[in-house]
Design a protein around this motif. Structure first.
Motif, short mmCIF file in Angstrom:
data_model
loop_
_atom_site.label_atom_id
_atom_site.label_comp_id
_atom_site.label_asym_id
_atom_site.label_seq_id
_atom_site.Cartn_x
_atom_site.Cartn_y
_atom_site.Cartn_z
N VAL A 224 0.88 -1.17 0.00
CA VAL A 224 0.00 0.00 0.00
C VAL A 224 0.92 1.22 0.00
O VAL A 224 1.71 1.41 0.94
N ASN A 225 0.84 2.01 -1.05
CA ASN A 225 1.76 3.13 -1.21
C ASN A 225 1.16 4.43 -0.68
O ASN A 225 0.00 4.75 -0.96
N PHE A 226 1.97 5.17 0.07
CA PHE A 226 1.55 6.46 0.62
C PHE A 226 2.32 7.59 -0.06
O PHE A 226 3.55 7.51 -0.22
N ALA A 227 1.59 8.61 -0.45
CA ALA A 227 2.21 9.82 -1.01
C ALA A 227 2.58 10.73 0.16
O ALA A 227 1.71 11.27 0.84
N VAL A 228 3.87 10.87 0.42
CA VAL A 228 4.37 11.70 1.52
C VAL A 228 4.83 13.02 0.92
O VAL A 228 5.74 13.05 0.07
N ARG A 229 4.19 14.13 1.34
CA ARG A 229 4.41 15.42 0.68
C ARG A 229 4.77 16.54 1.67
O ARG A 229 3.94 17.34 2.07
N PRO A 230 6.02 16.60 2.11
CA PRO A 230 6.45 17.76 2.91
C PRO A 230 6.88 18.92 1.99
O PRO A 230 7.22 18.70 0.83
N TYR A 231 6.84 20.14 2.53
CA TYR A 231 7.34 21.32 1.81
C TYR A 231 8.61 21.82 2.49
O TYR A 231 8.72 21.74 3.72
N ALA A 232 9.53 22.34 1.68
CA ALA A 232 10.80 22.84 2.22
C ALA A 232 11.26 24.04 1.42
O ALA A 232 10.78 24.29 0.31
#
Length: 271
Positions: A224-232
């Motif tokens: 099960v793939n998770f889209a991990v989206r932090p901003y920097a």
């Protein structure tokens, strides 16, 4: 005596006529030079306010100055009664010949002028253009130099750069880091999202605005793939990218959440 009187009168008339033309030419030169100076100073002030590149300012001011002086000289020659059509034809032919010979260079020069005037990029920007990714090191009249993440200098002709697509990662000041983390189908989705989100919120280099996100992106063959989206920020991009991958792995291991990996099944046939 009468003939000498006539010759003297002609010389006086010629002298008066050409003398007035010469005086007129001098006056035109003085006034014209003063006007050219005022025009150059006015253009220089406009360029300074627009923060034009210094090298571009000097080049354009010199170019404008020479063009105006040539026009002034042609005006003076016409005032003296000299035919200027041939001069104009020679200048046009010379300009055409030079333009044909330097077609590629002129295209790069025009591209450099456009880059310096409209400023889609500036020194220090992280950009992607012509298949290359890197930080803009120098913008010159004919070429632009960028420094890649592998510390290689890439020189791109300005004609290609100005006519192609440019992705500027620095303009907005914030970049989204796109990561995909896969876990086992046996893992609890809610718990996994909480673990991954905590990794992001605990990292001081991850921006609070825009807020980071974790969402299920795909039900793949074995995970099960998770889209991990932090901003920097642009400066912290790679630290957040690599640091998040490492911290997610450690956090998932600590929570007992399995990250699937390829399994190889060996089948032996008994004879």
């Amino acid at each position: 005596m009468e003939l000498e009187s006539i010759d003297t009168q002609k010389w006086i008339e010629l002298g008066t006529d050409y003398g007035l033309k010469v005086i007129g030419a001098i006056v035109i030169w003085i006034i014209g030079s003063w006007i050219i100076k005022k025009i150059r100073n006015g253009i220089a002030k406009v360029m300074a306010k627009q923060n034009y590149d210094e090298s571009l300012q000097k080049f354009l001011l010199n170019l404008i100055g020479w063009i105006l002086k040539i026009l002034l000289i042609l005006t003076i020659l016409a005032n003296l009664g000299i035919e200027t059509t041939s001069f104009a034809a020679i200048l046009a032919a010379a300009g055409l010949a030079i333009g044909m010979a330097l077609q590629g260079s002129l295209a790069n020069f025009a591209g450099g002028v456009l880059l310096m005037i409209f400023k889609p990029i500036k020194i220090g920007d992280l950009i992607e253009a012509q298949g290359e990714l890197g930080v803009v090191k120098e913008i010159e009249i004919f070429t632009t130099k960028i420094l890649t993440p592998t510390n290689k200098e890439v020189i791109i002709p300005n004609a290609a750069l100005s006519n192609g697509n440019i992705t500027n990662y620095t303009t907005e000041g914030k970049l989204r880091v796109d990561l995909t983390i896969g876990v086992s189908y046996d893992a609890d989705i809610k718990q996994t999202k909480e673990v991954l989100m905590k990794v992001l919120t605990d990292n001081p280099q991850v921006l609070k605005d825009p807020a980071p996100s974790v969402n299920v992106s795909e039900l793949a063959d074995s995970s099960v793939n998770f889209a991990v989206r932090p901003y920097a920020t642009v400066a912290d991009y790679w630290d957040v990218y690599f640091g998040t991958i490492e911290k997610c792995k450690l956090a998932l291991d600590a929570a007992g959440i399995e990250i699937p990996y390829p399994h190889q099944v060996e089948i032996q046939k008994k004879g």
